[in-house]
Scaffold this active site. Structure first.
Site, PDB file in Angstrom:
ATOM      1  CG  ASN A  34      -1.730   1.156   1.349  1.00 14.55           C
ATOM      2  OD1 ASN A  34      -1.449   2.254   1.158  1.00 14.55           O
ATOM      3  ND2 ASN A  34      -3.100   0.831   1.941  1.00 14.55           N
ATOM      4  NE  ARG A  56      -9.336   8.554   4.329  1.00 17.96           N
ATOM      5  CZ  ARG A  56      -9.798   7.768   5.346  1.00 17.96           C
ATOM      6  NH1 ARG A  56      -9.068   6.621   5.446  1.00 17.96           N
ATOM      7  NH2 ARG A  56     -10.556   7.871   6.345  1.00 17.96           N
ATOM      8  CD  GLU A  82      -7.157  -0.384   0.932  1.00 22.19           C
ATOM      9  OE1 GLU A  82      -7.403   0.745   1.435  1.00 22.19           O
ATOM     10  OE2 GLU A  82      -6.786  -1.108   1.435  1.00 22.19           O
ATOM     11  CD  GLU A 113      -7.182  -6.249   3.181  1.00 23.05           C
ATOM     12  OE1 GLU A 113      -7.282  -6.210   1.913  1.00 23.05           O
ATOM     13  OE2 GLU A 113      -6.428  -5.523   3.784  1.00 23.05           O
ATOM     14  CG  HIS A 116       0.748   6.187   4.809  1.00 20.99           C
ATOM     15  ND1 HIS A 116       0.176   7.020   5.369  1.00 20.99           N
ATOM     16  CD2 HIS A 116       0.276   5.016   5.186  1.00 20.99           C
ATOM     17  CE1 HIS A 116      -0.824   6.543   5.958  1.00 20.99           C
ATOM     18  NE2 HIS A 116      -1.028   5.168   5.974  1.00 20.99           N
ATOM     19  CB  THR A 176      -9.369   1.792   7.243  1.00 22.51           C
ATOM     20  OG1 THR A 176      -9.266   2.601   6.244  1.00 22.51           O
ATOM     21  CG2 THR A 176     -10.890   1.159   7.287  1.00 22.51           C
ATOM     22  NE  ARG A 189      -7.549  11.499   5.652  1.00 26.30           N
ATOM     23  CZ  ARG A 189      -7.812  10.843   6.638  1.00 26.30           C
ATOM     24  NH1 ARG A 189      -6.849   9.920   7.219  1.00 26.30           N
ATOM     25  NH2 ARG A 189      -9.049  11.082   7.191  1.00 26.30           N
ATOM     26  CG  HIS A 196      -5.686  -1.260   9.285  1.00 31.72           C
ATOM     27  ND1 HIS A 196      -5.144  -0.797  10.326  1.00 31.72           N
ATOM     28  CD2 HIS A 196      -6.228  -0.748   8.582  1.00 31.72           C
ATOM     29  CE1 HIS A 196      -5.391   0.339  10.201  1.00 31.72           C
ATOM     30  NE2 HIS A 196      -6.086   0.594   9.019  1.00 31.72           N
ATOM     31  CG  HIS A 224      -8.374   3.973   1.192  1.00 33.29           C
ATOM     32  ND1 HIS A 224      -8.561   3.902   2.519  1.00 33.29           N
ATOM     33  CD2 HIS A 224      -9.483   4.560   0.748  1.00 33.29           C
ATOM     34  CE1 HIS A 224      -9.786   4.386   2.806  1.00 33.29           C
ATOM     35  NE2 HIS A 224     -10.416   4.480   1.653  1.00 33.29           N
TER      36      HIS A 224
END
Ligand code: PXP
Length: 246
Positions: A11, A49, A74, A155, A14, A105, A53, A195, A47
């Protein structure tokens, strides 16, 4: 005895978080994704969002173009996001719950409470050849609802295991994940997990034979920053020295 190999989805959200903090062009999550691909990742997870962000639509569009490995998008279960996913056509779509004010999340989808809309979204995404997974807690009732809604992939949210404070609590949460994985696998559901996984808590999750894929982001991006620090400082020093030679 060795079980089936386990896939890694990296992922890169970040990397985009860092870029968006300054609204610069760097660091580029697409470049990070290509480096992860080169390092052997099986998939890239992002993801998109509602508040944008970190990952932007453009990042997802470019990733779909350039990646040779799978893209796992996602999204929250909203008409805007379902429409975007149908336009992009990633290999996988993971439906996740989303709250504006959350840091990340925080829990799994409540499939029981949102059964009808989730069922409809699974059907319309799959009609576009997108494989759908539901991000849910290690809870038998939610797994049953996911199956009835047509999900053939889940998941399992590992955040509660990752956040456990004591050894006993960690064991308990790990057991919940093991039981949920077995239950889902017996129904014929493919099990993924993710996660909060990092370099000290991933091993126990990777031992669970029913789990076929892990999606990991924050810890990998954090470690990449530190592993790359030496080279990053050396490169800027080289430029500074070059300035003095001119
Ligand atoms: N899987 C899902 C469904 C997520 O929402 C996230 C976070 O965006 C992850 C995996 C990765 O979590 P982490 O960044 O804590 O590794």
């Amino acid at each position: 005895m060795r079980t089936e190999a386990i896939r890694l989805g990296v992922n890169v959200d970040h990397v985009a978080t860092l870029r968006q903090a300054r609204k610069t062009q760097y660091p580029d999550p697409v470049r990070a994704a290509l480096m992860a691909e080169e390092a052997g990742a099986h998939q890239i997870t992002v993801h998109l969002r509602e508040d944008r962000r970190h990952i932007q639509e453009r990042d997802v569009e470019i990733l779909k173009e350039v990646l040779e490995i799978d893209l796992n998008l996602e999204i929250a279960n909203t008409p805007e996001m379902i429409e975007f996913a149908q336009k992009i056509k990633p290999a996988y779509c993971c439906l996740v719950p989303e709250k504006r004010e959350e840091l990340t999340t925080e829990g799994g989808l409540d499939v029981i409470a949102h059964f009808d809309t989730i069922k409809k979204s699974i059907a319309s995404l799959e009609a576009n050849q997108i494989k759908v997974s539901l991000f849910i807690d290690a809870n038998v009732k939610q797994i049953e609802a996911a199956f009835e809604a047509g999900a053939r992939i889940i998941e399992i949210h590992t955040g509660h295991y990752a956040d456990a404070f004591t050894k006993e609590e960690t064991e308990e949460r790990l057991n919940d994940i093991k039981k949920a994985s077995e239950f889902a696998d017996n129904l014929g559901i493919r099990v993924h997990a993710g996660h909060g996984l990092h370099y000290r808590n991933t091993l126990e999750i990777a031992k669970i034979p029913q789990i076929k894929e892990l999606n990991i982001g924050h810890a990998i991006v954090g470690e990449a920053i530190l592993s790359g620090m030496h080279e990053a400082v050396s490169r800027i020093l080289d430029i500074m020295e070059m300035g003095r030679l001119c």
